[in-house]
Design an enzyme around this catalytic site. Structure first.
Site, PDB file in Angstrom:
ATOM      1  N   THR A 161       4.848  -7.080  -5.501  1.00 44.86           N
ATOM      2  CA  THR A 161       3.431  -7.035  -5.864  1.00 44.86           C
ATOM      3  C   THR A 161       3.156  -8.349  -6.579  1.00 44.86           C
ATOM      4  O   THR A 161       3.710  -8.573  -7.657  1.00 44.86           O
ATOM      5  CB  THR A 161       3.152  -5.853  -6.823  1.00 44.86           C
ATOM      6  OG1 THR A 161       3.653  -4.650  -6.229  1.00 44.86           O
ATOM      7  CG2 THR A 161       1.676  -5.735  -7.137  1.00 44.86           C
TER       8      THR A 161
ATOM      9  N   ASP B  51      -1.016   1.995  -8.630  1.00 40.77           N
ATOM     10  CA  ASP B  51      -1.949   1.397  -7.676  1.00 40.77           C
ATOM     11  C   ASP B  51      -2.910   2.469  -7.175  1.00 40.77           C
ATOM     12  O   ASP B  51      -2.504   3.592  -6.880  1.00 40.77           O
ATOM     13  CB  ASP B  51      -1.183   0.771  -6.508  1.00 40.77           C
ATOM     14  CG  ASP B  51      -2.080  -0.147  -5.682  1.00 40.77           C
ATOM     15  OD1 ASP B  51      -2.963  -0.808  -6.273  1.00 40.77           O
ATOM     16  OD2 ASP B  51      -1.922  -0.196  -4.453  1.00 40.77           O
TER      17      ASP B  51
ATOM     18  N   GLU C 232      -6.481  -7.143  -3.972  1.00 39.27           N
ATOM     19  CA  GLU C 232      -6.840  -6.233  -5.064  1.00 39.27           C
ATOM     20  C   GLU C 232      -7.057  -7.029  -6.355  1.00 39.27           C
ATOM     21  O   GLU C 232      -6.661  -8.188  -6.467  1.00 39.27           O
ATOM     22  CB  GLU C 232      -5.725  -5.201  -5.310  1.00 39.27           C
ATOM     23  CG  GLU C 232      -5.352  -4.406  -4.068  1.00 39.27           C
ATOM     24  CD  GLU C 232      -4.481  -3.180  -4.348  1.00 39.27           C
ATOM     25  OE1 GLU C 232      -4.465  -2.693  -5.494  1.00 39.27           O
ATOM     26  OE2 GLU C 232      -3.827  -2.718  -3.398  1.00 39.27           O
TER      27      GLU C 232
ATOM     28  N   ASP D 225      -0.938  -6.376  -3.152  1.00 38.31           N
ATOM     29  CA  ASP D 225      -0.032  -5.250  -2.949  1.00 38.31           C
ATOM     30  C   ASP D 225       0.555  -5.381  -1.538  1.00 38.31           C
ATOM     31  O   ASP D 225       0.026  -4.811  -0.581  1.00 38.31           O
ATOM     32  CB  ASP D 225      -0.832  -3.951  -3.121  1.00 38.31           C
ATOM     33  CG  ASP D 225      -0.029  -2.709  -2.775  1.00 38.31           C
ATOM     34  OD1 ASP D 225       1.207  -2.765  -2.836  1.00 38.31           O
ATOM     35  OD2 ASP D 225      -0.656  -1.686  -2.440  1.00 38.31           O
TER      36      ASP D 225
ATOM     37  N   GLU E  52      -2.587  -6.760   0.665  1.00 38.05           N
ATOM     38  CA  GLU E  52      -3.791  -6.040   0.240  1.00 38.05           C
ATOM     39  C   GLU E  52      -4.452  -6.837  -0.871  1.00 38.05           C
ATOM     40  O   GLU E  52      -3.823  -7.151  -1.888  1.00 38.05           O
ATOM     41  CB  GLU E  52      -3.450  -4.621  -0.255  1.00 38.05           C
ATOM     42  CG  GLU E  52      -3.064  -3.692   0.890  1.00 38.05           C
ATOM     43  CD  GLU E  52      -2.928  -2.231   0.480  1.00 38.05           C
ATOM     44  OE1 GLU E  52      -2.823  -1.942  -0.728  1.00 38.05           O
ATOM     45  OE2 GLU E  52      -2.919  -1.374   1.387  1.00 38.05           O
TER      46      GLU E  52
ATOM     47  N   ARG F 120       3.306  -1.669   6.798  1.00 41.60           N
ATOM     48  CA  ARG F 120       2.506  -0.578   7.389  1.00 41.60           C
ATOM     49  C   ARG F 120       3.336   0.372   8.232  1.00 41.60           C
ATOM     50  O   ARG F 120       3.021   1.566   8.311  1.00 41.60           O
ATOM     51  CB  ARG F 120       1.373  -1.156   8.251  1.00 41.60           C
ATOM     52  CG  ARG F 120       0.423  -2.057   7.511  1.00 41.60           C
ATOM     53  CD  ARG F 120      -0.243  -1.348   6.369  1.00 41.60           C
ATOM     54  NE  ARG F 120      -1.173  -2.230   5.670  1.00 41.60           N
ATOM     55  CZ  ARG F 120      -1.743  -1.920   4.508  1.00 41.60           C
ATOM     56  NH1 ARG F 120      -1.483  -0.757   3.922  1.00 41.60           N
ATOM     57  NH2 ARG F 120      -2.562  -2.762   3.920  1.00 41.60           N
TER      58      ARG F 120
ATOM     59  N   HIS G  41     -12.414   0.321   2.560  1.00 37.32           N
ATOM     60  CA  HIS G  41     -10.989   0.318   2.928  1.00 37.32           C
ATOM     61  C   HIS G  41     -10.533   1.733   3.282  1.00 37.32           C
ATOM     62  O   HIS G  41      -9.898   1.949   4.320  1.00 37.32           O
ATOM     63  CB  HIS G  41     -10.153  -0.247   1.776  1.00 37.32           C
ATOM     64  CG  HIS G  41      -8.671  -0.119   1.989  1.00 37.32           C
ATOM     65  ND1 HIS G  41      -7.981  -0.905   2.886  1.00 37.32           N
ATOM     66  CD2 HIS G  41      -7.748   0.702   1.432  1.00 37.32           C
ATOM     67  CE1 HIS G  41      -6.697  -0.567   2.869  1.00 37.32           C
ATOM     68  NE2 HIS G  41      -6.527   0.406   1.992  1.00 37.32           N
TER      69      HIS G  41
ATOM     70  N   LYS H 207       5.675  -0.064  -0.326  1.00 38.69           N
ATOM     71  CA  LYS H 207       4.953  -0.818  -1.350  1.00 38.69           C
ATOM     72  C   LYS H 207       5.891  -1.381  -2.407  1.00 38.69           C
ATOM     73  O   LYS H 207       5.433  -1.891  -3.419  1.00 38.69           O
ATOM     74  CB  LYS H 207       3.945   0.110  -2.041  1.00 38.69           C
ATOM     75  CG  LYS H 207       2.996   0.820  -1.091  1.00 38.69           C
ATOM     76  CD  LYS H 207       1.887  -0.093  -0.645  1.00 38.69           C
ATOM     77  CE  LYS H 207       0.737   0.699  -0.046  1.00 38.69           C
ATOM     78  NZ  LYS H 207      -0.424  -0.164   0.168  1.00 38.69           N
TER      79      LYS H 207
ATOM     80  N   GLN I 241       5.245   2.541   5.885  1.00 34.59           N
ATOM     81  CA  GLN I 241       4.250   3.428   5.256  1.00 34.59           C
ATOM     82  C   GLN I 241       3.846   4.580   6.183  1.00 34.59           C
ATOM     83  O   GLN I 241       3.768   5.732   5.758  1.00 34.59           O
ATOM     84  CB  GLN I 241       3.020   2.589   4.878  1.00 34.59           C
ATOM     85  CG  GLN I 241       1.956   3.329   4.082  1.00 34.59           C
ATOM     86  CD  GLN I 241       0.783   2.419   3.705  1.00 34.59           C
ATOM     87  OE1 GLN I 241       0.781   1.228   4.014  1.00 34.59           O
ATOM     88  NE2 GLN I 241      -0.201   2.982   3.026  1.00 34.59           N
TER      89      GLN I 241
ATOM     90  N   GLU J  65      -6.837  -3.767   8.525  1.00 37.93           N
ATOM     91  CA  GLU J  65      -8.256  -3.592   8.859  1.00 37.93           C
ATOM     92  C   GLU J  65      -8.783  -4.752   9.696  1.00 37.93           C
ATOM     93  O   GLU J  65      -9.541  -4.552  10.646  1.00 37.93           O
ATOM     94  CB  GLU J  65      -9.083  -3.480   7.584  1.00 37.93           C
ATOM     95  CG  GLU J  65      -8.768  -2.260   6.748  1.00 37.93           C
ATOM     96  CD  GLU J  65      -9.303  -2.418   5.347  1.00 37.93           C
ATOM     97  OE1 GLU J  65     -10.473  -2.081   5.114  1.00 37.93           O
ATOM     98  OE2 GLU J  65      -8.561  -2.900   4.468  1.00 37.93           O
TER      99      GLU J  65
END
Ligand code: MN
Length: 417
Positions: free
Chosen positions: A253, A124, A199, A229, A197, A233, A131, A249, A236, A359
């Protein structure tokens, strides 16, 4: 170049995601039958195994469809990819084949979709500038939001192929080690900041065993899917230094069920943005290698109305998939058919174009207002998150099929036995 018409009327409707121009590749099953390869056309699926068994799909490399995944087609190489697409367009476009093909079509509504290919390995990237800027502003400082390497190499990490699931698979909220700023020590808890996420995933179709150029990398790509993904958070934030994301992560997925071929996306190629620093020669842009694909994100709380929480476009990326793939091989890292490359979160310049809740809610400081009055900072149990993608041509649409997943509550403490 407009709509290519099919004898199957549903494929010719203006908003149909699967016209003859598309012909994406998936794996489906009906009831208790074994999964098999299929091609989406209109509201139906062409059963490739049946078409091959009756001799309607007949190539030097045959049999290709005695297995429920598309890796054998990838391994057969780009000349076969071209021949197969041409043959499918002939079979589904020319009335002469209607009587023979019609019994090999099944309704998409009756089909269960499976992973379309065996995922060899999964990498990834972190290649969306907006971002990376947003995340860097939140976690570090707006003046130094982009790491010093960011404008020179596509940053990535090695993910887990075992985490990849097909759209529709529920996703269980993970447990993990969290460290709140208010506490001196970490604790083992269910993630409280579980996120998505937005993607795109690029699927490598050809092997390489040494460094490849950007053009060679482009030729190696078989097709594209939507990719979510899922990201914890809080896990992470505690674990990511110094080696990058790990358990944050690894829960899941999700990918959309249909591989949209590079050939179908050819009319939608667009260039990468203006470069702030000239890229080193081996990563330089050699032509338009992003795609104009409208993307949107819907969040549906359990039993409630759906809210569209973001809209953006794949063209917002700073690095293309061929640049990421070329960079991936610079060390001599071997690549194989079935390798999956996540683009990195796709966010545009403005707030409604942000491709993650991190975000959209600015780290939880500005909760999002949903239809019906609820708010969200991060995903809650029962929420369904859906990504959609559409490339809009002259009188036709190339769709990907939804990439969706519902959040299941965390298990009871998995270590309490
Ligand atoms: Mn990601």
């Amino acid at each position: 170049m407009g709509l290519k018409t099919s004898w199957l009327e549903s494929a010719n409707a203006p908003e149909c995601p699967f016209p003859l121009n598309n012909l994406p590749y998936g794996v489906f099953s009906i009831g208790d039958e074994d999964p098999r390869c299929g091609v989406a056309i209109g509201d139906m699926i062409l059963d490739c195994q049946k078409a091959e068994e009756t001799g309607l799909l007949d190539f030097d490399e045959t049999p290709l469809f005695d297995v429920p995944f598309w890796n054998e087609v990838m391994e057969a190489g780009p000349a076969l990819w071209v021949a197969l697409r041409a043959r499918l367009q002939e079979l589904l476009g020319n009335d002469a084949h209607k009587a023979a093909i019609q019994p090999m079509l099944v309704s998409q509504a009756d089909a269960e979709m499976h992973l379309p290919f065996l995922v060899a390995e999964y990498t990834d990237f972190y290649a969306g500038r907006h971002h990376a800027f947003n995340v860097g502003s939140m976690f570090r400082d707006p003046a130094n939001a982009l790491p010093p390497n960011w404008l020179h190499i596509p940053i990535g990490y090695n993910g887990r192929a075992s985490s990849v699931v097909v759209s529709g698979t529920p996703v269980r909220r993970p447990w993990g080690q969290l460290k709140s700023p208010d506490h001196a020590l970490p604790a083992f808890l269910p993630s409280r900041r579980f996120d998505f996420e937005l993607e795109m995933g690029a699927i490598v179709g050809s092997a390489s065993d040494g460094p490849v150029t950007v053009d060679e990398a482009d030729a190696m790509i078989f097709g594209y899917v939507l990719l979510n993904d899922w990201s914890a958070r809080d896990i992470q934030a505690w674990e990511y230094q110094p080696l990058g994301p790990f358990q944050a992560k690894a829960t899941a997925t999700s990918i959309s069920p249909w591989i949209v071929t590079k050939a179908a996306l050819e009319p939608f190629r667009v260039a990468c943005p203006e470069r702030e620093f000239e890229l080193l020669p081996h990563l330089k842009d050699t032509g338009p290698m992003l795609y104009n694909i409208d993307l949107d994100v819907r969040l549906t709380p359990k039993g409630k109305a759906a809210s569209t929480i973001a809209r953006t476009n794949y063209r917002e990326m700073y690095y293309s998939a061929p640049q990421q793939l070329a960079h991936h091989t610079t060390s001599g890292c071997p690549m194989n058919p079935g390798d999956l490359l996540g683009s990195g979160t796709i966010s545009g310049a403005t707030k409604p174009e942000r491709g993650s809740l991190l975000e959209l809610s600015w780290g939880g400081k500005e909760p999002l207002q949903l239809e019906g009055g609820e708010t969200r900072s991060f995903l809650e149990d029962g929420d369904t998150l859906t990504l959609t993608g559409r490339a809009r041509g002259d009188g036709y649409v190339i769709g990907f099929g939804d990439c969706t997943g519902q959040i299941l509550p965390a298990l009871e403490n998995p270590y309490k036995r």
